[in-house]
Design a protein around this motif. Structure first.
Motif, mmCIF file in Angstrom:
data_model
loop_
_atom_site.group_PDB
_atom_site.id
_atom_site.type_symbol
_atom_site.label_atom_id
_atom_site.label_comp_id
_atom_site.label_asym_id
_atom_site.label_seq_id
_atom_site.Cartn_x
_atom_site.Cartn_y
_atom_site.Cartn_z
ATOM 1 N N VAL A 39 0.981 -1.247 -0.184
ATOM 2 C CA VAL A 39 0.082 0.181 -0.024
ATOM 3 C C VAL A 39 0.985 1.252 -0.158
ATOM 4 C CG1 VAL A 39 -1.847 1.132 1.129
ATOM 5 C CG2 VAL A 39 -1.717 -1.055 1.282
ATOM 6 N N ILE A 40 0.559 2.451 -0.823
ATOM 7 C CA ILE A 40 0.904 3.649 -0.918
ATOM 8 C C ILE A 40 0.109 4.535 -0.294
ATOM 9 C CG2 ILE A 40 2.061 5.385 -2.012
ATOM 10 C CD1 ILE A 40 2.844 3.390 -4.170
ATOM 11 N N ARG A 41 0.053 5.212 0.859
ATOM 12 C CA ARG A 41 -0.786 5.741 1.631
ATOM 13 C C ARG A 41 -0.307 7.292 1.470
ATOM 14 N NH1 ARG A 41 -2.448 3.497 7.128
ATOM 15 N NH2 ARG A 41 -3.859 2.028 5.549
ATOM 16 N N SER A 42 -1.214 8.286 1.092
ATOM 17 C CA SER A 42 -0.641 9.693 0.955
ATOM 18 C C SER A 42 -1.833 10.508 1.608
ATOM 19 C CB SER A 42 -0.729 9.959 -0.519
ATOM 20 O OG SER A 42 -1.901 10.084 -1.306
ATOM 21 N N TRP A 43 -1.201 11.820 1.827
ATOM 22 C CA TRP A 43 -2.087 12.745 2.468
ATOM 23 C C TRP A 43 -1.698 13.895 1.992
ATOM 24 C CZ3 TRP A 43 -5.951 15.437 4.837
ATOM 25 C CH2 TRP A 43 -5.763 16.637 5.554
ATOM 26 N N THR A 44 -2.612 14.965 1.424
ATOM 27 C CA THR A 44 -2.341 16.199 0.824
ATOM 28 C C THR A 44 -3.328 17.289 1.210
ATOM 29 O OG1 THR A 44 -3.562 15.406 -1.311
ATOM 30 C CG2 THR A 44 -0.985 15.388 -1.468
ATOM 31 N N HIS A 71 -3.378 2.343 -3.951
ATOM 32 C CA HIS A 71 -3.211 3.765 -3.518
ATOM 33 C C HIS A 71 -4.289 4.143 -2.493
ATOM 34 C CE1 HIS A 71 -1.811 7.932 -4.491
ATOM 35 N NE2 HIS A 71 -1.644 7.720 -3.188
ATOM 36 N N GLU A 72 -3.875 4.571 -1.258
ATOM 37 C CA GLU A 72 -4.892 5.253 -0.265
ATOM 38 C C GLU A 72 -4.764 6.463 -0.292
ATOM 39 O OE1 GLU A 72 -5.175 3.307 3.364
ATOM 40 O OE2 GLU A 72 -5.262 1.182 2.566
ATOM 41 N N ALA A 73 -5.439 7.456 -0.790
ATOM 42 C CA ALA A 73 -5.276 8.926 -0.924
ATOM 43 C C ALA A 73 -6.249 9.569 -0.152
ATOM 44 C CB ALA A 73 -5.412 9.236 -2.382
ATOM 45 N N TYR A 74 -5.751 10.206 1.083
ATOM 46 C CA TYR A 74 -6.410 11.184 1.710
ATOM 47 C C TYR A 74 -6.399 12.504 1.542
ATOM 48 C CZ TYR A 74 -7.292 6.914 4.974
ATOM 49 O OH TYR A 74 -7.449 6.046 5.315
ATOM 50 N N LEU A 75 -7.271 13.271 1.033
ATOM 51 C CA LEU A 75 -7.076 14.737 0.637
ATOM 52 C C LEU A 75 -8.011 15.713 1.522
ATOM 53 C CD1 LEU A 75 -6.865 12.651 -2.073
ATOM 54 C CD2 LEU A 75 -7.513 14.418 -3.269
ATOM 55 N N HIS A 76 -7.531 16.990 1.786
ATOM 56 C CA HIS A 76 -8.234 17.749 2.372
ATOM 57 C C HIS A 76 -9.388 18.317 1.016
ATOM 58 C CE1 HIS A 76 -9.572 21.348 4.488
ATOM 59 N NE2 HIS A 76 -9.374 20.796 5.364
ATOM 60 N N GLU A 77 -10.362 18.886 1.765
ATOM 61 C CA GLU A 77 -11.391 19.217 0.579
ATOM 62 C C GLU A 77 -11.009 20.497 -0.241
ATOM 63 O OE1 GLU A 77 -16.107 20.878 0.260
ATOM 64 O OE2 GLU A 77 -15.203 20.242 2.242
ATOM 65 N N ASP A 131 -7.995 -0.753 -7.021
ATOM 66 C CA ASP A 131 -6.597 -0.447 -6.246
ATOM 67 C C ASP A 131 -6.538 0.916 -5.847
ATOM 68 O OD1 ASP A 131 -6.666 0.621 -8.916
ATOM 69 O OD2 ASP A 131 -4.658 -0.473 -9.422
ATOM 70 N N VAL A 132 -7.552 1.571 -5.744
ATOM 71 C CA VAL A 132 -7.652 3.143 -5.242
ATOM 72 C C VAL A 132 -8.709 3.322 -4.424
ATOM 73 C CG1 VAL A 132 -7.627 5.207 -5.873
ATOM 74 C CG2 VAL A 132 -6.494 4.037 -7.462
ATOM 75 N N ILE A 133 -8.181 3.930 -3.126
ATOM 76 C CA ILE A 133 -9.290 4.566 -2.276
ATOM 77 C C ILE A 133 -8.959 5.955 -2.158
ATOM 78 C CG2 ILE A 133 -10.078 4.475 0.299
ATOM 79 C CD1 ILE A 133 -9.047 1.592 0.341
ATOM 80 N N ILE A 134 -9.957 6.682 -2.200
ATOM 81 C CA ILE A 134 -9.849 8.286 -2.057
ATOM 82 C C ILE A 134 -10.862 8.735 -1.162
ATOM 83 C CG2 ILE A 134 -10.393 10.278 -3.121
ATOM 84 C CD1 ILE A 134 -9.355 9.133 -5.832
ATOM 85 N N ARG A 135 -10.515 9.187 0.086
ATOM 86 C CA ARG A 135 -11.277 9.631 1.141
ATOM 87 C C ARG A 135 -10.762 11.277 1.395
ATOM 88 N NH1 ARG A 135 -10.943 5.881 5.980
ATOM 89 N NH2 ARG A 135 -12.792 7.530 6.670
ATOM 90 N N ASN A 176 2.695 17.695 2.673
ATOM 91 C CA ASN A 176 2.342 16.328 2.234
ATOM 92 C C ASN A 176 3.083 15.196 2.735
ATOM 93 O OD1 ASN A 176 0.249 18.136 0.845
ATOM 94 N ND2 ASN A 176 1.881 18.344 -1.002
ATOM 95 N N LEU A 177 2.379 14.063 2.898
ATOM 96 C CA LEU A 177 3.021 12.815 3.397
ATOM 97 C C LEU A 177 2.693 11.630 2.558
ATOM 98 C CD1 LEU A 177 1.857 12.740 7.013
ATOM 99 C CD2 LEU A 177 4.060 13.726 6.242
ATOM 100 N N VAL A 178 3.831 10.811 2.246
ATOM 101 C CA VAL A 178 3.640 9.614 1.726
ATOM 102 C C VAL A 178 4.033 8.237 2.801
ATOM 103 C CG1 VAL A 178 4.048 7.996 -0.171
ATOM 104 C CG2 VAL A 178 3.940 10.321 -0.621
#
Length: 286
Positions: free
Chosen positions: A112-117, A169-175, A203-207, A222-224
């Motif tokens: 898993v590649i988990r990201s925060w932007t 890829h689990e991507a967490y994004l601020h609105e 294979d992608v989760i976007i929250r 930003n984090l990975v």
């Protein structure tokens, strides 16, 4: 024998784990060198990723350090590969090292590649026009050739991640990232459409963390977070203005796992995030 000048991400990571193994055993570099029958500089070079360590050498070091973590020892042995050309090597003369390191880090992830932007769509989820809008902000501006090369590189990063059978890829994004217009309204509109399409992939989760969240749950940077073959090989990339930094200390990793736990609690579900992206798209004017 002189060491390699530019160790790969895997070679640096292997060396860091060997150094950590030695330190946890309470051995100095000189002591380990004596036990291995090599010089102290050879141990230093190995721990810096500048000289190779064979699978047999890794097992010998583990035995000297009384390390009984067999999954870790096997995983470290799996990091030993011949120096083959990687897809990003073709860009080495034309792009900054920081961009290449990010690609190496993503390639290093086992699962898993988990990201925060916070204000930008994550690189692997960007459309080409959106990426152009991001890179066009640079001062002084990039030449047309440099700009096109970066966009090509970013598109290739996306292809490599999405084509890999074992990575997700689990991507967490601020609105705020949904309304920040890199390249203009039409570019953002197409980017949001692409984001919806990506969110439907297996294979992608976007929250999304909405503006209405009780608090801002994550850091400004930003984090990975990449998950390795074993937990000890997890790695965090913290994006800074000039160059990312990489963290692999167990205490740091535990801290960032908690950071992502906070973010996940504040984020909408997958379905509600899709609805928010659609609503943002519907309300987009300009």
């Amino acid at each position: 024998m002189p060491g390699r000048q530019n160790p790969t991400f895997r070679q640096r990571r292997l060396g860091a784990e060997l150094r950590r193994m030695r330190e946890q055993a309470g051995l100095s570099g000189n002591q380990l060198a004596h036990m291995l029958g090599v010089s102290a500089p050879q141990v230093t070079q190995m721990e810096n990723g500048k000289t190779s360590a064979s699978a047999d050498r890794i097992r010998t070091i583990a035995e000297a350090c009384k390390c009984e973590n067999l999954p870790l020892i096997n995983a470290l042995g799996g990091l030993i590969t011949s120096r083959r050309k990687s897809w990003w090597d073709q860009y080495r003369d034309g792009l900054p090292d920081a961009l290449l390191k990010t690609a190496e880090h993503e390639d290093f992830a086992a699962s898993v590649i988990r990201s925060w932007t916070s204000a930008i769509i994550p690189g692997p989820l960007q459309t080409e026009d959106y990426a152009r809008g991001v890179f066009s902000r640079r001062i002084p501006p990039l030449s047309t050739e440099e700009l096109n090369l970066r966009i090509e590189f970013r598109s290739e990063r996306r292809r490599k991640i999405f084509q890999h059978p074992s990575k997700s890829h689990e991507a967490y994004l601020h609105e705020s990232s949904l309304v920040t217009r890199f390249g203009g309204t039409d570019v953002l509109r197409n980017q949001l459409h692409s984001l919806i399409d990506d969110s439907l992939r297996e294979d992608v989760i976007i929250r999304i963390v909405p503006f209405t969240a009780h608090t801002y749950p994550g850091p400004i940077e930003n984090l990975v977070y990449s998950f390795g073959e074993v937990p000890e090989l997890d790695t965090v990339e913290v994006e800074l203005s000039r160059s990312p930094i990489y963290l692999d200390d167990p205490t740091e990793l535990a801290s960032y796992r908690k950071v992502f736990d906070h973010i996940a609690r504040a984020a909408l579900s997958d379905e509600d995030s899709q609805d928010l992206i659609r609503q943002t798209l519907k309300n987009l004017k300009g």
